[in-house]
Design an enzyme around this catalytic site. Structure first.
Site, PDB file in Angstrom:
ATOM      1  N   GLU A   9       0.823  -1.214   0.000  1.00 14.09           N
ATOM      2  CA  GLU A   9       0.000   0.000   0.000  1.00 14.09           C
ATOM      3  C   GLU A   9       0.856   1.264   0.000  1.00 14.09           C
ATOM      4  O   GLU A   9       0.937   1.987   0.994  1.00 14.09           O
ATOM      5  CB  GLU A   9      -0.980  -0.064   1.168  1.00 14.09           C
ATOM      6  CG  GLU A   9      -1.923  -1.253   1.000  1.00 14.09           C
ATOM      7  CD  GLU A   9      -2.823  -1.497   2.203  1.00 14.09           C
ATOM      8  OE1 GLU A   9      -2.961  -0.589   3.030  1.00 14.09           O
ATOM      9  OE2 GLU A   9      -3.367  -2.608   2.307  1.00 14.09           O
TER      10      GLU A   9
ATOM     11  N   HIS B 178     -16.788 -11.114   7.236  1.00 17.29           N
ATOM     12  CA  HIS B 178     -15.519 -10.399   7.335  1.00 17.29           C
ATOM     13  C   HIS B 178     -14.657 -10.998   8.439  1.00 17.29           C
ATOM     14  O   HIS B 178     -15.116 -11.179   9.563  1.00 17.29           O
ATOM     15  CB  HIS B 178     -15.751  -8.911   7.622  1.00 17.29           C
ATOM     16  CG  HIS B 178     -14.466  -8.131   7.681  1.00 17.29           C
ATOM     17  ND1 HIS B 178     -14.086  -7.396   8.776  1.00 17.29           N
ATOM     18  CD2 HIS B 178     -13.464  -7.999   6.772  1.00 17.29           C
ATOM     19  CE1 HIS B 178     -12.904  -6.841   8.531  1.00 17.29           C
ATOM     20  NE2 HIS B 178     -12.508  -7.180   7.328  1.00 17.29           N
TER      21      HIS B 178
ATOM     22  N   GLU C 293     -11.079 -10.081   9.932  1.00 12.16           N
ATOM     23  CA  GLU C 293      -9.799  -9.362  10.080  1.00 12.16           C
ATOM     24  C   GLU C 293      -8.940 -10.188  11.028  1.00 12.16           C
ATOM     25  O   GLU C 293      -9.379 -10.518  12.135  1.00 12.16           O
ATOM     26  CB  GLU C 293     -10.035  -7.958  10.645  1.00 12.16           C
ATOM     27  CG  GLU C 293      -8.768  -7.196  11.016  1.00 12.16           C
ATOM     28  CD  GLU C 293      -7.798  -7.023   9.843  1.00 12.16           C
ATOM     29  OE1 GLU C 293      -8.190  -6.408   8.848  1.00 12.16           O
ATOM     30  OE2 GLU C 293      -6.656  -7.536   9.932  1.00 12.16           O
TER      31      GLU C 293
ATOM     32  N   HIS D 280      -7.915  -8.822   1.736  1.00 10.77           N
ATOM     33  CA  HIS D 280      -7.227  -7.529   1.902  1.00 10.77           C
ATOM     34  C   HIS D 280      -5.881  -7.762   2.573  1.00 10.77           C
ATOM     35  O   HIS D 280      -5.687  -8.757   3.265  1.00 10.77           O
ATOM     36  CB  HIS D 280      -8.089  -6.557   2.696  1.00 10.77           C
ATOM     37  CG  HIS D 280      -9.048  -5.832   1.795  1.00 10.77           C
ATOM     38  ND1 HIS D 280      -9.159  -4.469   1.751  1.00 10.77           N
ATOM     39  CD2 HIS D 280      -9.901  -6.321   0.870  1.00 10.77           C
ATOM     40  CE1 HIS D 280     -10.071  -4.145   0.837  1.00 10.77           C
ATOM     41  NE2 HIS D 280     -10.538  -5.247   0.290  1.00 10.77           N
ATOM     42  N   GLU D 281      -4.951  -6.831   2.335  1.00  9.45           N
ATOM     43  CA  GLU D 281      -3.549  -7.034   2.738  1.00  9.45           C
ATOM     44  C   GLU D 281      -3.136  -8.449   2.321  1.00  9.45           C
ATOM     45  O   GLU D 281      -2.673  -9.253   3.138  1.00  9.45           O
ATOM     46  CB  GLU D 281      -3.331  -6.818   4.243  1.00  9.45           C
ATOM     47  CG  GLU D 281      -3.674  -5.422   4.723  1.00  9.45           C
ATOM     48  CD  GLU D 281      -5.175  -5.216   4.870  1.00  9.45           C
ATOM     49  OE1 GLU D 281      -5.857  -6.145   5.315  1.00  9.45           O
ATOM     50  OE2 GLU D 281      -5.657  -4.134   4.523  1.00  9.45           O
TER      51      GLU D 281
ATOM     52  N   GLU E 179      -9.801   3.436   0.367  1.00 11.18           N
ATOM     53  CA  GLU E 179      -9.776   3.760   1.800  1.00 11.18           C
ATOM     54  C   GLU E 179      -8.770   4.846   2.137  1.00 11.18           C
ATOM     55  O   GLU E 179      -8.967   5.602   3.088  1.00 11.18           O
ATOM     56  CB  GLU E 179      -9.500   2.486   2.616  1.00 11.18           C
ATOM     57  CG  GLU E 179      -8.157   1.855   2.342  1.00 11.18           C
ATOM     58  CD  GLU E 179      -8.001   0.468   2.985  1.00 11.18           C
ATOM     59  OE1 GLU E 179      -9.018  -0.173   3.279  1.00 11.18           O
ATOM     60  OE2 GLU E 179      -6.852   0.038   3.183  1.00 11.18           O
TER      61      GLU E 179
HETATM   62  C1  NOJ Z   1      -7.924  -2.707   5.985  1.00 16.31           C
HETATM   63  C2  NOJ Z   1      -8.793  -3.086   4.851  1.00 16.31           C
HETATM   64  O1  NOJ Z   1      -8.235  -2.681   3.618  1.00 16.31           O
HETATM   65  C3  NOJ Z   1     -10.145  -2.462   5.049  1.00 16.31           C
HETATM   66  O2  NOJ Z   1     -10.970  -2.705   3.934  1.00 16.31           O
HETATM   67  C4  NOJ Z   1     -10.753  -2.976   6.327  1.00 16.31           C
HETATM   68  O3  NOJ Z   1     -11.947  -2.301   6.558  1.00 16.31           O
HETATM   69  C5  NOJ Z   1      -9.809  -2.765   7.502  1.00 16.31           C
HETATM   70  N1  NOJ Z   1      -8.502  -3.219   7.207  1.00 16.31           N
HETATM   71  C6  NOJ Z   1     -10.317  -3.496   8.749  1.00 16.31           C
HETATM   72  O4  NOJ Z   1     -10.266  -4.873   8.540  1.00 16.31           O
HETATM   73 CA    CA Z   2      -5.798  -2.244   3.216  1.00 14.46          CA
END
Ligand code: NOJ
Ligand code: CA
Length: 698
Positions: free
Chosen positions: A198, A400, A402, A470-471, A495
């Site tokens: 990023e 989701h 994370e 993501h990531e 974002e």
């Molecule tokens: C980074 C992600 O790119 C984003 O889409 C997400 O909302 C946040 N992390 C939290 O998981």
């Molecule tokens: Ca991200």
């Protein structure tokens, strides 16, 4: 000058070259061998493999022995003789004193169909050369290098057969390099930062490159476009490239915590190293080289895999309106989710992403990776009830997860979590890996993580779950083998505009016109376009100062991104209330997420691009044009339309006086009759764009 001499030596007088090489080979204790070659089906790309290379060091000509490959296109050198080999922990390098013991050839010309994609059908047309190599040293280790040469580039990989002298091994360095003939201009992002992929792109001559990610896109001084990347990364470390103050780009692999790059056991194959070549920037897409170098799908039934547009409880968190964690601003409440489901159902969106639904977000969620539960909802989120309501309204709930790089915590729960989602009818999950190293110190892009991501893809496939990562690790074409690997981030998405901030804050207007020719070469991206509230007036304070927290495009450019930045899961990122009463929203409702054909009509890296795509199995065409901070007038021919048919173009253009900085909102919506003979003049505002739907006249 030196380049010329080398060319003369090998091209004009191969016999003399071999004689010279024999003399020089004797000097380095090697045996001169006839170089071997393989050409692309159209004959333009020629790859040569040799066991000697001539180098000039401090004005002195030297001969190096080893294994080297070089590439020419139309008789012009693109890659000069470049090394192949490895260094191991506790074993001698596999580099010098190598003999080619045999070659085998094969040719393929077949067309395969994608379940979804930028194009429905992909032609795999290549010539293969397999080179068997043995070490002359007593250990006598053997390996093969397989080269596949296509009209749009080539790939090669190492294969180690099972053998007593090479059983289990630990690679500490891959010696592959790419010695470019030209000091080309490259567009790159750094590979050693803790922010993964990023970063904003920089552009410079390859001679001054630091450690960079692939795909690495270059333009030579002759205008040839070259992209170095990799394909089928399954059980290996990600390949980065490092410059050398010369034109030599060397492979550098991401590491395990103990410094080892790759652990393996024979039989073993590496990922493919790929070199894509195109005469113009616009010929880089559709990029299918990596797909052709991945194995066909292993999923017998892909009927459950469906591209879709989605909305989500997501942007609200990034602009400070909602929180992931519990409290008065908690976004993922039952009531709010029902509201999003209603909005999705009323507007024909396929899915609703809900972030912050699960326990673990309270406090510093980036630091507290171990606290995440992937099955336990917050008390104000009725997971079962919301899932049932989504089903009733014909909408998919998108899960989701994370992880904050708490990979062990995630793997412990993976099976239970995906089984739960499958039972609830949740068919898509967005995962996230905010963080740099794993808790154990393994690199974000190293073999440990590559294995993890593959395990998640396979587990998801068993539970009929589509993934949006993501990531992530960069895309190396996994979607061919596992078509449930839909999309991923892997670059700065929308974002960053929500976070604002000084300097490196938001994405500048040129960001997306670089992304298209760099990150997007590797595959789909969950960029999350469609923010209409460009100045983020709906922010509630936001994470950063409001004046820098904004989108740096016009509204029309947000629409064009749906065509330009391909993703089979494509978000309408803004809050539902920000789409109310907006005529331009119609384009987001209309635009498809799966394509029959893709044609890049025009473009220059970092300046502008115009993309036309035909809806999968349909007759509509869509055009997206975007520019950087410069206003542009572009003429495009609609000759891609079938002859003799009448169409209507529904145009969403930058309106009068539009400008990304001062006046981002005006969108001029108009209709006109067009056909294959038509030429359209596209007026793009600074930081602007244009989106067009072309449908048959009825
Ligand atoms: C980074 C992600 O790119 C984003 O889409 C997400 O909302 C946040 N992390 C939290 O998981
Ligand atoms: Ca991200």
């Amino acid at each position: 000058m030196q380049m010329r001499i080398v060319r003369w030596t090998f091209r004009v007088a191969p016999a003399l070259a071999l004689a010279m090489a024999a003399v020089c080979a004797a000097a380095v204790g090697a045996q001169a061998q006839e170089p071997v070659q393989v050409a692309s089906p159209d004959g333009r790309n020629v790859l040569t493999v040799d066991t000697l290379r001539r180098v000039v060091e401090e004005g002195e000509v030297k001969w190096q022995s080893g294994l080297f490959y070089s590439v020419e296109r139309d008789g012009q050198k693109v890659v000069l003789p470049s090394r192949l080999g490895f260094e191991f922990r506790n074993a001698a390098p596999l580099r010098d004193g190598l003999t080619i013991t045999g070659t085998a050839r094969n040719s393929v010309d077949e067309t395969w169909e994608q379940p979804w994609g930028e194009v429905a059908r992909v032609r795999d047309h290549h010539n293969e050369l397999r080179v068997s190599v043995v070490e002359r040293a007593e250990s006598g280790r053997r390996f093969e290098v397989v080269f596949r040469v296509f009209d749009d580039g080539l790939g090669f990989r190492y294969e180690f057969p099972e053998q007593p002298g090479l059983a289990s091994f630990a690679i500490v360095d891959e010696l592959t390099d790419f010695y470019m003939a030209d000091n080309a201009r490259a567009w790159w992002i750094p590979a050693d930062g803790d922010n993964r992929y990023e970063y904003l792109y920089s552009s410079s001559r390859i001679s001054v490159l630091p450690l960079v990610h692939t795909p690495l896109t270059m333009e030579t001084n002759d205008g040839l476009h070259v992209v170095i990347h990799e394909a089928n990364l399954v059980d290996y470390a990600a390949m980065n490239l490092v410059g050398s103050y010369d034109r030599r780009l060397k492979v550098s692999l991401a590491a395990w915590a103990d410094g080892v790059k790759v652990r393996g056991q024979t039989p073993f194959v590496t990922p493919w190293r790929t070199i894509q070549m195109a005469d113009r920037a616009s010929d880089l897409h559709p990029a299918v080289l990596a797909l052709n170098l991945n194995p066909p799908s292993v999923l017998d039934d892909t009927s459950w895999i469906e591209p879709m547009k989605y909305v989500g409880i997501w942007w609200g968190m990034h602009i400070g309106k909602y929180t992931w964690g519990s409290g008065p601003k908690h976004g993922a409440t039952t009531a709010n989710t029902r509201r999003y489901i209603d909005f999705a159902a009323e507007n024909g969106f396929g899915g609703v992403l809900v972030e912050g639904w699960n326990v673990g977000w309270d406090g510093d969620w980036i630091a507290n990776a171990e606290r995440f539960s992937f099955t336990e909802p917050y008390p104000d989120y009725d997971l079962e009830g919301v899932a049932a309501y989504a089903k009733e309204r014909g909408v998919e709930l998108i899960g989701h997860n994370e992880t904050s790089m708490g990979v062990e915590n995630y793997e412990r729960q993976l099976e239970d979590a995906f089984a739960l989602y499958e039972r609830l009818g949740i068919r898509a999950v967005k995962t996230g890996y905010v963080g740099d190293l794993t808790a154990e110190g393994h690199a974000h892009h190293g073999q440990y993580m590559v294995r993890h991501w593959r395990k998640v893809i396979e587990t998801a496939a068993r539970h009929r779950i589509m993934l949006n990562v993501h990531e992530p690790i960069k895309d190396t074409g996994e979607r061919r083998t596992y078509p449930n690997m839909m999309t991923r981030e892997g670059a700065r998405g929308q974002e960053y505009n929500a976070w604002g901030g000084e300097g490196d804050g938001g994405n500048p207007p040129e960001h997306e016109v670089i992304l298209f020719f760099t990150r997007m070469i590797s595959g789909p991206m969950d960029f999350t376009p469609g923010v209409f509230d460009i100045l983020i007036a709906s922010s509630d304070g936001g994470p950063r100062p409001p004046e820098s927290q904004r989108v740096r495009t016009t509204l029309a450019k947000q629409l064009a991104l749906y065509v330009v930045l391909y993703s089979p899961l494509q978000m309408a990122a803004d809050l539902p209330e920000n789409y109310e009463g907006q005529p331009a929203f119609q384009f987001i409702l209309d635009v498809p997420v799966d394509w029959e054909r893709t044609e890049v009509l025009d473009g220059r890296i970092g300046d502008y691009v115009v993309v036309a795509r035909q809806e999968r199995g349909g007759t509509d065409w869509y055009v997206g044009a975007i520019t950087d901070e410069e206003a542009r007038t572009l003429e495009i021919s609609l000759s891609f339309l079938p002859e003799g048919e009448s169409y209507v173009a529904e145009v969403y253009a930058d309106g009068q006086g539009a400008h990304w900085l001062h006046n981002p909102f005006p969108v001029a919506i108009s209709k006109q009759s067009v056909n294959a003979e038509s030429t359209l003049t596209l007026e793009l505002a600074p930081g602007g764009g244009q989106a067009i739907r072309i449908r048959p006249a009825r």
